[in-house]
Design a protein around this motif. Structure first.
Motif, PDB file in Angstrom:
ATOM      1  N   ARG A 223       0.815  -1.218   0.000  1.00 24.77           N
ATOM      2  CA  ARG A 223       0.000   0.000   0.000  1.00 24.77           C
ATOM      3  C   ARG A 223       0.854   1.276   0.000  1.00 24.77           C
ATOM      4  NH1 ARG A 223      -2.748  -3.427   3.734  1.00 24.77           N
ATOM      5  NH2 ARG A 223      -4.810  -4.055   2.980  1.00 24.77           N
ATOM      6  N   LEU A 224       2.151   1.120   0.206  1.00 23.44           N
ATOM      7  CA  LEU A 224       3.040   2.292   0.228  1.00 23.44           C
ATOM      8  C   LEU A 224       3.695   2.556  -1.116  1.00 23.44           C
ATOM      9  CD1 LEU A 224       4.783   1.816   3.701  1.00 23.44           C
ATOM     10  CD2 LEU A 224       2.838   3.275   3.118  1.00 23.44           C
ATOM     11  N   CYS A 225       3.324   1.802  -2.133  1.00 25.00           N
ATOM     12  CA  CYS A 225       3.948   1.949  -3.445  1.00 25.00           C
ATOM     13  C   CYS A 225       3.833   3.385  -3.958  1.00 25.00           C
ATOM     14  CB  CYS A 225       3.316   0.976  -4.439  1.00 25.00           C
ATOM     15  SG  CYS A 225       3.907   1.161  -6.137  1.00 25.00           S
ATOM     16  N   LYS A 226       2.644   3.962  -3.871  1.00 26.44           N
ATOM     17  CA  LYS A 226       2.437   5.321  -4.377  1.00 26.44           C
ATOM     18  C   LYS A 226       3.237   6.337  -3.571  1.00 26.44           C
ATOM     19  CE  LYS A 226       0.577   8.187  -7.229  1.00 26.44           C
ATOM     20  NZ  LYS A 226       0.918   8.139  -8.672  1.00 26.44           N
ATOM     21  N   GLU A 227       3.369   6.121  -2.272  1.00 27.52           N
ATOM     22  CA  GLU A 227       4.153   7.036  -1.448  1.00 27.52           C
ATOM     23  C   GLU A 227       5.629   6.967  -1.813  1.00 27.52           C
ATOM     24  OE1 GLU A 227       5.398   9.815   1.414  1.00 27.52           O
ATOM     25  OE2 GLU A 227       3.551   9.495   0.278  1.00 27.52           O
ATOM     26  N   HIS A 228       6.132   5.753  -2.050  1.00 23.03           N
ATOM     27  CA  HIS A 228       7.519   5.631  -2.524  1.00 23.03           C
ATOM     28  C   HIS A 228       7.700   6.440  -3.806  1.00 23.03           C
ATOM     29  CE1 HIS A 228       7.462   1.444  -0.422  1.00 23.03           C
ATOM     30  NE2 HIS A 228       7.757   2.408   0.439  1.00 23.03           N
ATOM     31  N   ASN A 396      -1.185  13.141   4.128  1.00 19.17           N
ATOM     32  CA  ASN A 396      -1.863  11.948   4.631  1.00 19.17           C
ATOM     33  C   ASN A 396      -1.551  10.783   3.699  1.00 19.17           C
ATOM     34  OD1 ASN A 396      -3.761   9.913   5.336  1.00 19.17           O
ATOM     35  ND2 ASN A 396      -5.097  11.454   6.241  1.00 19.17           N
ATOM     36  N   VAL A 397      -0.737   9.841   4.156  1.00 16.80           N
ATOM     37  CA  VAL A 397      -0.270   8.743   3.306  1.00 16.80           C
ATOM     38  C   VAL A 397      -1.342   7.681   3.125  1.00 16.80           C
ATOM     39  CG1 VAL A 397       1.464   6.930   3.027  1.00 16.80           C
ATOM     40  CG2 VAL A 397       2.118   9.157   3.979  1.00 16.80           C
ATOM     41  N   ARG A 398      -1.939   7.229   4.241  1.00 17.18           N
ATOM     42  CA  ARG A 398      -2.976   6.207   4.136  1.00 17.18           C
ATOM     43  C   ARG A 398      -3.710   6.066   5.455  1.00 17.18           C
ATOM     44  NH1 ARG A 398      -2.188   0.856   5.958  1.00 17.18           N
ATOM     45  NH2 ARG A 398      -0.246   0.547   7.127  1.00 17.18           N
ATOM     46  N   ASN A 399      -4.918   5.532   5.360  1.00 17.44           N
ATOM     47  CA  ASN A 399      -5.695   5.217   6.551  1.00 17.44           C
ATOM     48  C   ASN A 399      -5.239   3.874   7.107  1.00 17.44           C
ATOM     49  OD1 ASN A 399      -8.491   3.613   7.424  1.00 17.44           O
ATOM     50  ND2 ASN A 399      -8.243   5.642   8.335  1.00 17.44           N
ATOM     51  N   VAL A 400      -5.010   3.819   8.401  1.00 17.24           N
ATOM     52  CA  VAL A 400      -4.563   2.592   9.056  1.00 17.24           C
ATOM     53  C   VAL A 400      -5.746   1.876   9.698  1.00 17.24           C
ATOM     54  CG1 VAL A 400      -3.036   1.620  10.810  1.00 17.24           C
ATOM     55  CG2 VAL A 400      -2.287   3.584   9.457  1.00 17.24           C
ATOM     56  N   SER A 401      -6.564   2.626  10.393  1.00 21.20           N
ATOM     57  CA  SER A 401      -7.753   2.096  11.055  1.00 21.20           C
ATOM     58  C   SER A 401      -8.638   3.300  11.379  1.00 21.20           C
ATOM     59  CB  SER A 401      -7.364   1.320  12.325  1.00 21.20           C
ATOM     60  OG  SER A 401      -6.697   2.168  13.241  1.00 21.20           O
ATOM     61  N   PRO A 402      -9.863   3.071  11.880  1.00 23.84           N
ATOM     62  CA  PRO A 402     -10.722   4.222  12.197  1.00 23.84           C
ATOM     63  C   PRO A 402     -10.009   5.250  13.078  1.00 23.84           C
ATOM     64  CG  PRO A 402     -11.976   2.197  12.343  1.00 23.84           C
ATOM     65  CD  PRO A 402     -10.552   1.786  12.112  1.00 23.84           C
ATOM     66  N   LYS A 403      -9.962   6.471  12.601  1.00 28.87           N
ATOM     67  CA  LYS A 403      -9.359   7.620  13.274  1.00 28.87           C
ATOM     68  C   LYS A 403      -7.820   7.541  13.376  1.00 28.87           C
ATOM     69  CE  LYS A 403     -13.325   9.249  15.900  1.00 28.87           C
ATOM     70  NZ  LYS A 403     -13.810   9.771  17.206  1.00 28.87           N
TER      71      LYS A 403
END
Length: 443
Positions: A223-228, A396-403
């Motif tokens: 899921r971090l491909c785009k951030e890289h 904001n790189v990605r959502n990990v869990s609620p909040k």
């Protein structure tokens, strides 16, 4: 149409199944068909393709043997959830079909048996797993491995879930479930093979580079491909990258491919091993790539510091206009390492000899409502002074869990910070602690 027809293409009688029995997914339905001639097929399919019966391993257009009319040698299967009789087809569609002599006489109903092979994995999970509970909504695909993080209420179904994914996902040979959150310095986690082979050596392609590694011993998140990619777009040939927590090299290897000079470090000896293998396999030039197996503190206080001193003393050089980038992708604790940059160099007479721009990209987890403000606060508190005027971006790189979000703060690390005489450096003559933190962290 009646609401009961909505369930026609979903398996029935399998709710609560824990051991996969493929035969129990067989379902007999009545499907509408349109009988047409092969000569007119291409025109007719363009008119009514939105009504096709679309199932896995099923062709909506099939050959037909019509003993009453040998010219009608093709049949088109319609979705019974959309069409049950001729008048369910909208008027404009029927008018268009009429131009090719297709009308109600071409419409018929055929018996059809759907099997396990016709259902997608998400349809199977909706039919089998507990109603009104979260099901398998997402997973990671790393090489030939499917990686799950199943909730407690799904654990008793894990063998079925694993086998279904093994059957349905192309090129999948191994399905694993993470048994608990990451809780060690190396960021790898215990996993249970729930289907397929116990083979954890994978090859992944990302940003035009191939990465090989043992997924059971190192950290990799697709899921971090785009951030890289975002960070790599900021790097220009001739820039310098210090990757403090580099893993197997998703920042470092592509950066070196761009002819950046790279200093890559990871504490995990397995990551270090695969990092070097990946550098070799991607034909990275040895003169621009150096790798280290150190704690982040030691890497900053020795390798980064040495480079800055060498540049100041003209023992090393950086291209005119080139920038130094520092990536710190260990979001659970990376901000705690920021303090080692302040007052790093005590030779204040060298301050005026250093004029290159340094940009830090530090990652963190934030929990709450205003994630941007929380990320800034974490950076300021751990750095020991307010860097707000020097922040270039909070992303904001990605959502990990609620909040809970994974954030990236990019800011300028000025020479005033590095040569800060008001800061008492934490560097001592003692070797840096090899294990910075062993708290539990989420992936």
């Amino acid at each position: 149409m009646s609401t009961s027809s909505k369930s026609l293409l979903i398996p029935i009688g399998v709710r609560g199944m824990r051991s996969l029995d493929r035969e129990k997914f067989n379902r007999n339905i009545t499907a509408p068909v349109l009988k047409v001639s092969g000569e007119k097929l291409s025109k007719i399919t363009q008119i009514c393709k939105t009504y096709f019966l679309k199932m896995e391993n099923f062709k909506p257009v099939q050959n037909l043997v019509d003993q009453c009319n040998e010219n009608l040698n093709k049949c088109i299967y319609f979705d019974p959830n959309k069409v049950t009789n001729w008048t369910d087809i909208p008027d404009n569609i029927r008018t268009s079909l009429k131009q090719y002599d297709i009308d109600e006489k071409n419409f018929d109903l055929f018996d059809l048996t759907l099997t396990y092979n016709n259902f997608k994995f998400d349809t199977i999970f909706k039919a089998v797993l507990p109603e009104n509970e979260e099901i398998v909504s997402s997973f990671s695909h790393i090489g030939h491995i499917i990686h799950l993080n199943l909730r407690d209420h799904l654990l008793e179904y894990r063998w079925l879930i694993g086998q279904v994914l093994l059957d349905k996902i192309k090129n999948c040979r191994t399905v694993v479930n993470k048994t608990y959150v990451i809780d060690n310095t190396y960021r790898n986690f215990n996993m249970e093979v729930i289907a397929g082979d116990e083979d954890f050596i994978v090859t992944v392609k990302e940003n035009k580079c191939n990465f090989q590694f043992d997924f059971s011993k190192v950290y990799w998140n697709p899921r971090l491909c785009k951030e890289h990619e975002r960070i790599l777009e900021l790097l220009k040939p001739g820039d310098v990258l210090f990757d403090v927590f580099c893993g197997v090299g998703p920042f470092a290897i592509p950066a070196a491919k761009k002819n950046c000079r790279v200093f890559a470090n990871d504490l995990n000896p397995e990551s270090y091993k695969w990092l070097n293998l990946n550098a070799k396999q991607n034909k990275i030039k040895a003169d621009i790539f150096r790798s280290f197996n150190m704690d982040g503190k030691e890497f900053i206080q020795k390798i980064f510091k040495c480079y800055i001193l060498n540049v100041c003393n003209e023992k090393d050089k950086i291209d005119d206009g080139a920038k130094i980038h520092i990536t710190m992708n260990l979001p659970a604790i990376a901000v705690e390492f920021l303090k080692y940059f302040r007052g790093l160099i005590k030779e204040t007479d060298l301050k005026d000899k250093f004029n290159s721009e340094i940009i830090v990209h530090v990652y963190c987890f934030t929990v709450g409502e205003n994630h941007t403000a929380i990320a800034k606060q974490l950076v300021n508190e751990n750095f020991g002074t307010d860097v707000s005027p020097y922040i270039l971006n909070v992303f904001n790189v990605r959502n990990v869990s609620p909040k809970k979000e994974m954030m990236r703060v990019s800011f300028k690390l000025t020479k005033e910070f590095i040569f800060d005489t008001n800061c008492i450096s934490e560097e001592t003559n003692e070797p840096p602690c090899k294990i910075q933190c062993t708290r539990k962290t989420e992936e």
